[in-house]
Design a protein around this motif. Sequence first.
Motif, PDB file in Angstrom:
ATOM      1  N   SER A 170       0.822  -1.214   0.000  1.00  0.00           N
ATOM      2  CA  SER A 170       0.000   0.000   0.000  1.00  0.00           C
ATOM      3  C   SER A 170       0.852   1.259   0.000  1.00  0.00           C
ATOM      4  CB  SER A 170      -0.913   0.030   1.225  1.00  0.00           C
ATOM      5  OG  SER A 170      -1.831  -1.031   1.193  1.00  0.00           O
ATOM      6  N   LEU A 171       1.973   1.202   0.675  1.00  0.00           N
ATOM      7  CA  LEU A 171       2.840   2.368   0.820  1.00  0.00           C
ATOM      8  C   LEU A 171       3.735   2.595  -0.395  1.00  0.00           C
ATOM      9  CD1 LEU A 171       3.428   4.516   2.942  1.00  0.00           C
ATOM     10  CD2 LEU A 171       5.130   2.982   3.924  1.00  0.00           C
ATOM     11  N   ARG A 172       4.181   1.537  -1.029  1.00  0.00           N
ATOM     12  CA  ARG A 172       5.147   1.619  -2.121  1.00  0.00           C
ATOM     13  C   ARG A 172       4.770   2.624  -3.215  1.00  0.00           C
ATOM     14  NH1 ARG A 172       7.763   3.411  -4.941  1.00  0.00           N
ATOM     15  NH2 ARG A 172       8.923   2.621  -6.666  1.00  0.00           N
ATOM     16  N   PRO A 173       3.538   2.657  -3.713  1.00  0.00           N
ATOM     17  CA  PRO A 173       3.220   3.599  -4.798  1.00  0.00           C
ATOM     18  C   PRO A 173       3.369   5.071  -4.401  1.00  0.00           C
ATOM     19  CG  PRO A 173       1.473   1.966  -4.560  1.00  0.00           C
ATOM     20  CD  PRO A 173       2.396   1.797  -3.393  1.00  0.00           C
ATOM     21  N   HIS A 174       3.454   5.336  -3.117  1.00  0.00           N
ATOM     22  CA  HIS A 174       3.512   6.711  -2.628  1.00  0.00           C
ATOM     23  C   HIS A 174       4.920   7.134  -2.223  1.00  0.00           C
ATOM     24  CE1 HIS A 174      -0.838   6.703  -2.761  1.00  0.00           C
ATOM     25  NE2 HIS A 174      -0.788   5.521  -2.159  1.00  0.00           N
ATOM     26  N   LEU A 175       5.905   6.301  -2.512  1.00  0.00           N
ATOM     27  CA  LEU A 175       7.286   6.594  -2.141  1.00  0.00           C
ATOM     28  C   LEU A 175       8.101   6.968  -3.366  1.00  0.00           C
ATOM     29  CD1 LEU A 175       7.953   3.593   0.261  1.00  0.00           C
ATOM     30  CD2 LEU A 175       7.470   5.964   0.903  1.00  0.00           C
ATOM     31  N   ALA A 176       9.011   7.910  -3.179  1.00  0.00           N
ATOM     32  CA  ALA A 176       9.929   8.277  -4.251  1.00  0.00           C
ATOM     33  C   ALA A 176      11.090   7.292  -4.274  1.00  0.00           C
ATOM     34  CB  ALA A 176      10.443   9.695  -4.020  1.00  0.00           C
ATOM     35  N   GLY A 177      11.648   7.066  -5.411  1.00  0.00           N
ATOM     36  CA  GLY A 177      12.824   6.212  -5.522  1.00  0.00           C
ATOM     37  C   GLY A 177      12.488   4.769  -5.797  1.00  0.00           C
ATOM     38  N   ASP A 178      13.547   3.985  -5.828  1.00  0.00           N
ATOM     39  CA  ASP A 178      13.418   2.553  -6.108  1.00  0.00           C
ATOM     40  C   ASP A 178      13.356   1.777  -4.806  1.00  0.00           C
ATOM     41  OD1 ASP A 178      13.582   2.910  -8.884  1.00  0.00           O
ATOM     42  OD2 ASP A 178      15.764   3.003  -8.783  1.00  0.00           O
ATOM     43  N   TRP A 179      12.363   0.932  -4.713  1.00  0.00           N
ATOM     44  CA  TRP A 179      12.140   0.137  -3.512  1.00  0.00           C
ATOM     45  C   TRP A 179      11.946  -1.313  -3.897  1.00  0.00           C
ATOM     46  CZ3 TRP A 179      12.578   2.049   1.301  1.00  0.00           C
ATOM     47  CH2 TRP A 179      12.667   3.443   1.399  1.00  0.00           C
ATOM     48  N   ILE A 180      12.481  -2.186  -3.083  1.00  0.00           N
ATOM     49  CA  ILE A 180      12.292  -3.618  -3.269  1.00  0.00           C
ATOM     50  C   ILE A 180      11.343  -4.072  -2.166  1.00  0.00           C
ATOM     51  CG2 ILE A 180      13.410  -5.878  -3.293  1.00  0.00           C
ATOM     52  CD1 ILE A 180      16.032  -4.290  -4.020  1.00  0.00           C
ATOM     53  N   VAL A 181      10.162  -4.534  -2.561  1.00  0.00           N
ATOM     54  CA  VAL A 181       9.180  -5.009  -1.588  1.00  0.00           C
ATOM     55  C   VAL A 181       9.420  -6.492  -1.347  1.00  0.00           C
ATOM     56  CG1 VAL A 181       6.719  -5.372  -1.117  1.00  0.00           C
ATOM     57  CG2 VAL A 181       7.473  -3.275  -2.265  1.00  0.00           C
ATOM     58  N   VAL A 182       9.689  -6.817  -0.091  1.00  0.00           N
ATOM     59  CA  VAL A 182       9.894  -8.207   0.335  1.00  0.00           C
ATOM     60  C   VAL A 182       8.970  -8.432   1.527  1.00  0.00           C
ATOM     61  CG1 VAL A 182      11.570  -9.949   1.061  1.00  0.00           C
ATOM     62  CG2 VAL A 182      12.308  -8.047  -0.393  1.00  0.00           C
ATOM     63  N   PRO A 183       7.776  -8.991   1.274  1.00  0.00           N
ATOM     64  CA  PRO A 183       6.767  -9.096   2.336  1.00  0.00           C
ATOM     65  C   PRO A 183       7.223  -9.824   3.597  1.00  0.00           C
ATOM     66  CG  PRO A 183       5.808  -9.631   0.210  1.00  0.00           C
ATOM     67  CD  PRO A 183       7.291  -9.512   0.002  1.00  0.00           C
ATOM     68  N   ASP A 184       8.043 -10.847   3.450  1.00  0.00           N
ATOM     69  CA  ASP A 184       8.434 -11.666   4.600  1.00  0.00           C
ATOM     70  C   ASP A 184       9.937 -11.570   4.877  1.00  0.00           C
ATOM     71  OD1 ASP A 184       5.806 -12.672   5.011  1.00  0.00           O
ATOM     72  OD2 ASP A 184       6.103 -14.038   3.332  1.00  0.00           O
ATOM     73  N   LEU A 185      10.488 -10.382   4.781  1.00  0.00           N
ATOM     74  CA  LEU A 185      11.930 -10.195   4.926  1.00  0.00           C
ATOM     75  C   LEU A 185      12.453 -10.713   6.260  1.00  0.00           C
ATOM     76  CD1 LEU A 185      14.526  -9.050   3.684  1.00  0.00           C
ATOM     77  CD2 LEU A 185      13.974  -6.870   4.764  1.00  0.00           C
ATOM     78  N   ILE A 186      11.758 -10.435   7.341  1.00  0.00           N
ATOM     79  CA  ILE A 186      12.213 -10.883   8.664  1.00  0.00           C
ATOM     80  C   ILE A 186      12.253 -12.410   8.734  1.00  0.00           C
ATOM     81  CG2 ILE A 186      11.712 -10.862  11.144  1.00  0.00           C
ATOM     82  CD1 ILE A 186      12.636  -8.147   9.925  1.00  0.00           C
ATOM     83  N   LEU A 187      11.219 -13.056   8.229  1.00  0.00           N
ATOM     84  CA  LEU A 187      11.192 -14.523   8.258  1.00  0.00           C
ATOM     85  C   LEU A 187      12.280 -15.104   7.371  1.00  0.00           C
ATOM     86  CD1 LEU A 187       7.338 -15.110   8.191  1.00  0.00           C
ATOM     87  CD2 LEU A 187       8.893 -15.192  10.151  1.00  0.00           C
ATOM     88  N   GLU A 188      12.542 -14.466   6.228  1.00  0.00           N
ATOM     89  CA  GLU A 188      13.625 -14.933   5.357  1.00  0.00           C
ATOM     90  C   GLU A 188      14.975 -14.809   6.061  1.00  0.00           C
ATOM     91  OE1 GLU A 188      13.547 -13.255   1.405  1.00  0.00           O
ATOM     92  OE2 GLU A 188      11.378 -13.545   1.255  1.00  0.00           O
ATOM     93  N   GLY A 189      15.139 -13.725   6.820  1.00  0.00           N
ATOM     94  CA  GLY A 189      16.382 -13.559   7.574  1.00  0.00           C
ATOM     95  C   GLY A 189      16.535 -14.614   8.655  1.00  0.00           C
ATOM     96  N   LEU A 190      15.451 -14.914   9.344  1.00  0.00           N
ATOM     97  CA  LEU A 190      15.506 -15.924  10.405  1.00  0.00           C
ATOM     98  C   LEU A 190      15.863 -17.308   9.841  1.00  0.00           C
ATOM     99  CD1 LEU A 190      12.468 -14.891  12.604  1.00  0.00           C
ATOM    100  CD2 LEU A 190      14.898 -14.739  13.196  1.00  0.00           C
ATOM    101  N   GLN A 191      15.441 -17.574   8.611  1.00  0.00           N
ATOM    102  CA  GLN A 191      15.765 -18.865   7.990  1.00  0.00           C
ATOM    103  C   GLN A 191      17.263 -19.004   7.751  1.00  0.00           C
ATOM    104  OE1 GLN A 191      13.239 -18.893   4.512  1.00  0.00           O
ATOM    105  NE2 GLN A 191      11.726 -20.179   5.539  1.00  0.00           N
ATOM    106  N   GLN A 192      17.993 -17.916   7.692  1.00  0.00           N
ATOM    107  CA  GLN A 192      19.417 -17.958   7.432  1.00  0.00           C
ATOM    108  C   GLN A 192      20.229 -18.297   8.679  1.00  0.00           C
ATOM    109  OE1 GLN A 192      20.415 -17.761   4.233  1.00  0.00           O
ATOM    110  NE2 GLN A 192      18.207 -17.581   3.867  1.00  0.00           N
ATOM    111  N   LEU A 193      19.602 -18.196   9.854  1.00  0.00           N
ATOM    112  CA  LEU A 193      20.314 -18.492  11.093  1.00  0.00           C
ATOM    113  C   LEU A 193      20.597 -19.992  11.193  1.00  0.00           C
ATOM    114  CD1 LEU A 193      18.359 -16.263  13.623  1.00  0.00           C
ATOM    115  CD2 LEU A 193      20.656 -15.874  12.727  1.00  0.00           C
ATOM    116  N   PRO A 194      21.750 -20.337  11.729  1.00  0.00           N
ATOM    117  CA  PRO A 194      22.028 -21.762  11.913  1.00  0.00           C
ATOM    118  C   PRO A 194      21.073 -22.386  12.926  1.00  0.00           C
ATOM    119  CG  PRO A 194      23.892 -20.389  12.637  1.00  0.00           C
ATOM    120  CD  PRO A 194      22.818 -19.482  12.151  1.00  0.00           C
ATOM    121  N   ALA A 195      20.726 -23.613  12.687  1.00  0.00           N
ATOM    122  CA  ALA A 195      19.773 -24.302  13.574  1.00  0.00           C
ATOM    123  C   ALA A 195      20.323 -24.592  14.926  1.00  0.00           C
ATOM    124  CB  ALA A 195      19.309 -25.602  12.934  1.00  0.00           C
TER     125      ALA A 195
END
Length: 104
Positions: A79-104
């Motif tokens: 919803s916010l992206r169309p109202h922002l100036a510049g180039d943006w990469i939308v990654v809906p689950d960025l936090i979860l993707e980061g957590l997957q990178q942690l060693p088990a």
Amino acid sequence: GQHLGGVIASGLTTAQQAVLGATRFAATGPAAGFTEGLGSDTDACVRQGALHACAGLVERLATRHGGGPCYLTGGDADSLRPHLAGDWIVVPDLILEGLQQLPA
């Protein structure tokens, strides 16, 4: 591969709820339908205030701390992206993707 920092801030609905909960505005409640301009009635003014506050925060941080790709995540990213100036990469689950990178 390394978290460089970030912020957690209110989203569009939470920002509207905060204004409506702290005032006596006669409004129907949080709503969608954001535009670039200003509101012409109480509902639209609260809605537009939330949009410009959220967009302003994101753009301010990108200006101060940018220098690389800027990622937008969270429930209001689309919803916010169309109202922002510049180039943006939308990654809906960025936090979860980061957590997957942690060693088990």
